[in-house]
Scaffold this active site. Sequence first.
Site, PDB file in Angstrom:
ATOM      1  N   PRO A 188     -42.596 -66.218 -26.855  1.00 46.70           N
ATOM      2  CA  PRO A 188     -41.160 -65.694 -26.808  1.00 46.70           C
ATOM      3  C   PRO A 188     -41.393 -66.792 -26.799  1.00 46.70           C
ATOM      4  CG  PRO A 188     -42.553 -64.259 -24.976  1.00 46.70           C
ATOM      5  CD  PRO A 188     -43.761 -65.082 -26.344  1.00 46.70           C
ATOM      6  N   CYS A 234     -36.458 -69.025 -25.704  1.00 45.78           N
ATOM      7  CA  CYS A 234     -35.149 -68.699 -25.665  1.00 45.78           C
ATOM      8  C   CYS A 234     -34.937 -69.742 -26.837  1.00 45.78           C
ATOM      9  CB  CYS A 234     -34.829 -68.796 -24.623  1.00 45.78           C
ATOM     10  SG  CYS A 234     -35.710 -67.578 -23.107  1.00 45.78           S
ATOM     11  N   GLN A 294     -39.486 -58.611 -26.233  1.00 43.87           N
ATOM     12  CA  GLN A 294     -39.434 -58.927 -24.841  1.00 43.87           C
ATOM     13  C   GLN A 294     -37.540 -58.956 -24.047  1.00 43.87           C
ATOM     14  OE1 GLN A 294     -39.526 -62.727 -22.870  1.00 43.87           O
ATOM     15  NE2 GLN A 294     -41.773 -62.934 -22.576  1.00 43.87           N
ATOM     16  N   TYR A 338     -37.870 -64.918 -12.542  1.00 45.05           N
ATOM     17  CA  TYR A 338     -37.397 -64.593 -12.908  1.00 45.05           C
ATOM     18  C   TYR A 338     -36.766 -63.129 -12.039  1.00 45.05           C
ATOM     19  CZ  TYR A 338     -36.406 -66.862 -16.770  1.00 45.05           C
ATOM     20  OH  TYR A 338     -36.324 -68.660 -17.674  1.00 45.05           O
ATOM     21  N   ARG A 391     -45.598 -59.879 -18.958  1.00 39.88           N
ATOM     22  CA  ARG A 391     -46.196 -61.624 -18.994  1.00 39.88           C
ATOM     23  C   ARG A 391     -46.001 -61.579 -17.477  1.00 39.88           C
ATOM     24  NH1 ARG A 391     -43.683 -66.838 -21.873  1.00 39.88           N
ATOM     25  NH2 ARG A 391     -45.393 -66.168 -23.014  1.00 39.88           N
ATOM     26  N   ARG A 440     -44.810 -73.845 -29.894  1.00 37.21           N
ATOM     27  CA  ARG A 440     -43.760 -75.042 -29.593  1.00 37.21           C
ATOM     28  C   ARG A 440     -44.713 -76.061 -31.433  1.00 37.21           C
ATOM     29  NH1 ARG A 440     -43.408 -79.720 -24.350  1.00 37.21           N
ATOM     30  NH2 ARG A 440     -41.931 -77.592 -23.822  1.00 37.21           N
TER      31      ARG A 440
END
Length: 779
Positions: A412, A414, A489, A571, A619, A713
């Site tokens: 995942p 963003c 997610q 978060y 997660r 990446r």
Amino acid sequence: MRIEVIGGGPAGLYFAILMKKQRPNAQIRVIERNRPDDTFGFGVVFSDQTLDTFEAYDLPSYRAITENFAYWDDIEIHFKGSLHRIGGNGFCGCSRRTLLLLLQDRARELGIEMDFETEIKSLDELAGADLVVAADGINSFVREQNRDHFQPQVDLRPNKFTWMGSTKPLDAFTFYFKETEHGIFIAHTYQYEPGLSTWVLETDPETFDKAGLGDMSEEESARFLEGVFAEELDGHPLMINRSLWRQFPMIRNKRWTMDNVVLLGDAKSTAHFSIGSGTKLAMEDAIALYESFRRKDTVDAALADFEATRREDVEKTQHAADVSLVWFEHVKRYWPMDPVTFSFGVMTRSKAITYDNLQLRAPEFVKEASQVFAKSVRAQGFDVDVENPAPPAFQPFKMRGMTLENRFVVSPMCMYSAREGLPTDFHFVHYGARAVGGAGIVFTEMTCVAPDARITHGCTGLWNDEQQAAWTRIVDFVHENSKAKICLQLGHAGRKGASKLMWEGMDQPLPQDEAWPIISASALPYYPESQVPREMTREDMDRVKGEFVAAAKRGIACGFDMLELHSAHGYLLASFLSPVTNQRTDEYGGPIENRLRYPLEVFKALREVWPDDKPMSVRISATDWIEGGITGDDAVKIAQAFADAGADLVDCSTGQTAPESAPVYGRMFQTPYADQIRNEGGLATMAVGAITSADQANTILAAGRADLIALGRPHLADPSFTLRAAGEYGVGDIFAPVQYEPGKAQLLRNAERNREELIELKLKAKPKTHNPAMREAAE
């Protein structure tokens, strides 16, 4: 030039030798507190690669060393009655006493002054020296008298060890793992000259105490350990030489130099004996310092150059040593493993050896490890080839009713490219391309459950019909054009909400006129200049939980195969889990059970609406990288609580909890947490974080450290990462759309040839053997 070297160990002597060769007129003195033939411990170890270096820098001492070394090419691992012998390693051992005497002879030959049984107690005694080299060992008085300047950090590791010797002959570097009524003992052993071998004996603190070793003398300890390893010693005794039980100190210093003084060897930095690098590191320090003096004209410039150019290599070695020693500290974690998997873990524990380079050294062993992995897959009901198996990363994996074609995951990530939460054509291409590229499963970025749940203006959401339609289009494309699964997610930004786009300032707050109100477990801003979140009320909790459930229901309608709850990275839900961000005094704060309460409440509500045959994951940040924050042990408890609530997989990330997080980065740096949760908690885990190659993925899986491998990446740079990896490993049955079949066929043909050429190049680049017998045979 006047050079004073404090300490007559390998680092000090070798630097003196190299400098005297370069500057014959220099006045160089080595000052040693002990007698010339005093030494503690038994043998030292060097690799062929290290001997290459010694040969290049001083041929006479190299020849003297190699003429007195014992050589071996194999590593033996004895575990639960099994023996695995892995070749292609190229090591040699020598008596530490012999090494010192050889270096002393070479120093005398060059005219270096050596003062033995001389103790320097203050740097004032060396006034007038142009350079002072403090090679005075782990207990360096130079470092300790100047702690405020050098700022040493000493990490005293928990395991106990003692250094002994034996007359037991050995023809390989040998690890013995023995379980006793007291606990597990480990022997790291190797021969260093005919009829003599080193035995470094290690155990955890609990076993040490149960066995009563703290009350034993050196002699009593040796006799006790002879009993533990009676079968392995085969009647040979254990010998002592200052064989005291101790704990290994991992030493680092913020500074290595002070005016004209430089720390060298163990005074500067240590590396754990489990990777055999202490003497190697010290002598390579000497080479690096010598090279700095070759490059620079003044002492000040040379010492600055040494500190600037040497630090990265030292830190890499120390990181490998750290990872290795932690493996041995937690050997109980791996005790239930199949002996082949266990042995593979021993070989790859420090990350210096991987699946691919081990295959070059010991192809039959790697094949056996792959067969064991394939057998475990077959035991789960898959009809896979066990005799000639695909590499671990290309084996299938099942959670509930969902089967993955391979273990590669598009992590995942963003993209910050949505419009009012709406996925755009960018997302359609982004996710579609990576699914077609062959990954087993693609994870969406954190998809927010409400407008005020977003991190940034660019975050995707799933709270209205238009967003649902856009996600449905993406999911349908993935299912129609690939064999990849796709996971939704869901998350809520909490106190990290109302932030700028990543490329405009990561986690930096939006201007006040653009921001929206934010909430968190406690009223703590992320940065001092960030917006202060409102501490959530029970009413807020009910509202947010309802938003998660509503988004999950939309996810079901979209056709997602799996659901992940984001409870990491500081978060909203992570802010409840971590004591760093949760300062509540009600039933949702305090002990870990309370901090888990609300995240579990949300997860259970999602599990109730999410279809039973579809898996769910969570997660977590398995450590905050902050003192007083979540630890690996806490992460096991957190993961088990979510598993009890119905989680099928734990996605093991770390940190990003607060700005003061101080991660220790490196290859696969978060994998140890997936490893701990999997092997202590008995849970399926996904490893993520600086994993960059299929080789690393195969290494992690074959060692039993995780079940799925998430790469971020690498997939950004190459959407067809998995397809390309399949070509590299000759895995021809990977799916490709019919439109891409010709490209896949060409890839497989070219990849096989490229891999053969790469293997040939790697074999040519392998350090030459320094075993005289083998070199004579080759000639």
